[in-house]
Design a protein around this motif. Structure first.
Motif, PDB file in Angstrom:
ATOM      1  N   UNK A  95      40.732  24.708  52.053  1.00  0.00           N
ATOM      2  CA  UNK A  95      39.643  23.869  52.582  1.00  0.00           C
ATOM      3  C   UNK A  95      38.258  24.446  52.274  1.00  0.00           C
ATOM      4  N   UNK A  96      38.185  25.733  51.953  1.00  0.00           N
ATOM      5  CA  UNK A  96      36.907  26.383  51.665  1.00  0.00           C
ATOM      6  C   UNK A  96      36.459  26.178  50.212  1.00  0.00           C
ATOM      7  N   UNK A  97      37.355  25.721  49.359  1.00  0.00           N
ATOM      8  CA  UNK A  97      37.061  25.611  47.927  1.00  0.00           C
ATOM      9  C   UNK A  97      36.369  24.291  47.624  1.00  0.00           C
ATOM     10  N   UNK A  98      35.287  24.390  46.868  1.00  0.00           N
ATOM     11  CA  UNK A  98      34.539  23.216  46.409  1.00  0.00           C
ATOM     12  C   UNK A  98      34.631  23.219  44.889  1.00  0.00           C
ATOM     13  N   UNK A  99      35.156  22.153  44.320  1.00  0.00           N
ATOM     14  CA  UNK A  99      35.334  22.075  42.874  1.00  0.00           C
ATOM     15  C   UNK A  99      34.562  20.872  42.348  1.00  0.00           C
ATOM     16  N   UNK A 100      33.599  21.130  41.482  1.00  0.00           N
ATOM     17  CA  UNK A 100      32.800  20.067  40.858  1.00  0.00           C
ATOM     18  C   UNK A 100      33.045  20.080  39.364  1.00  0.00           C
ATOM     19  N   UNK A 101      33.208  18.885  38.801  1.00  0.00           N
ATOM     20  CA  UNK A 101      33.439  18.761  37.363  1.00  0.00           C
ATOM     21  C   UNK A 101      32.285  17.970  36.775  1.00  0.00           C
ATOM     22  N   UNK A 102      31.666  18.553  35.773  1.00  0.00           N
ATOM     23  CA  UNK A 102      30.593  17.894  35.047  1.00  0.00           C
ATOM     24  C   UNK A 102      31.070  17.710  33.613  1.00  0.00           C
ATOM     25  N   UNK A 103      30.312  17.020  32.814  1.00  0.00           N
ATOM     26  CA  UNK A 103      30.745  16.707  31.455  1.00  0.00           C
ATOM     27  C   UNK A 103      31.084  17.952  30.639  1.00  0.00           C
ATOM     28  N   UNK A 104      30.290  19.007  30.774  1.00  0.00           N
ATOM     29  CA  UNK A 104      30.499  20.170  29.917  1.00  0.00           C
ATOM     30  C   UNK A 104      30.798  21.467  30.671  1.00  0.00           C
ATOM     31  N   UNK A 105      31.022  21.380  31.982  1.00  0.00           N
ATOM     32  CA  UNK A 105      31.358  22.590  32.733  1.00  0.00           C
ATOM     33  C   UNK A 105      32.032  22.260  34.070  1.00  0.00           C
ATOM     34  N   UNK A 134      32.753  24.506  29.450  1.00  0.00           N
ATOM     35  CA  UNK A 134      33.941  23.985  28.775  1.00  0.00           C
ATOM     36  C   UNK A 134      33.647  23.829  27.280  1.00  0.00           C
ATOM     37  N   UNK A 135      34.641  24.009  26.435  1.00  0.00           N
ATOM     38  CA  UNK A 135      34.406  23.921  24.987  1.00  0.00           C
ATOM     39  C   UNK A 135      34.324  22.487  24.459  1.00  0.00           C
ATOM     40  N   UNK A 136      34.519  21.497  25.344  1.00  0.00           N
ATOM     41  CA  UNK A 136      34.455  20.089  24.963  1.00  0.00           C
ATOM     42  C   UNK A 136      34.172  19.270  26.208  1.00  0.00           C
ATOM     43  N   UNK A 137      33.650  18.061  26.068  1.00  0.00           N
ATOM     44  CA  UNK A 137      33.348  17.234  27.243  1.00  0.00           C
ATOM     45  C   UNK A 137      34.625  16.710  27.914  1.00  0.00           C
TER      46      UNK A 137
END
Length: 147
Positions: free
Chosen positions: A69-79, A115-118
């Motif tokens: 529950x403490x983990x926050x994971x955000x995904x963006x186009x390149x990271x 990330x090495x790709x989008x």
């Protein structure tokens, strides 16, 4: 016979003062760098390892003692950004003097992994087990054959 040229000798008081001065400089920098991690700007990073397989780009983050529950994971186009939120609430009651003291603190540690790709958010899969967060992104690298 050759005469040996004598170098001028400094009085012992000056030598001691000079050595004390050098020691104080060494001590200043040693103490400063020993305590740099206590500065709010230099939080320890989340340990991360990345590697690729033929089918996936994999990120592994070591988070011992952290609850899911403490983990926050955000995904963006390149990271991908991994965050760990730590909150602490303390309450002290004194029945004799009739007061209640409350304290709340919150801290977020973050790590951004390029990330090495989008990618899109729906492509990313994450699993947390035994203190290890594993993030898998489908490998989208295209190898180009050269003629």
């Amino acid at each position: 016979m050759s005469e040996k040229k004598k170098e001028p000798q400094l009085p012992d008081v000056i030598k001691k003062s000079y050595n004390d001065f050098l020691k104080s400089i060494d001590s200043f920098f040693y103490d400063a760098f020993q305590n740099i991690h206590n500065n709010g700007m230099f939080h320890s990073q989340i340990p991360v390892q990345t590697y690729e397989t033929d089918s996936a780009f994999i990120i592994e983050a070591q988070l011992p003692g952290v609850k899911k529950e403490q983990i926050i994971l955000d995904v963006y186009q390149s990271h991908v950004k991994i965050g760990v939120k730590q909150e602490e609430f303390m309450e002290e009651k004194n029945e004799v003097d009739k007061y209640v003291k409350q304290q709340f603190s919150s801290q977020v540690k973050e790590r951004v992994i390029p990330l090495p790709f989008p990618v899109t958010q729906k492509d990313v899969k994450a699993k947390y087990q035994n203190g290890l967060l594993t993030i898998k992104v489908p490998n989208r690298r295209h190898v180009i054959d050269i003629e």
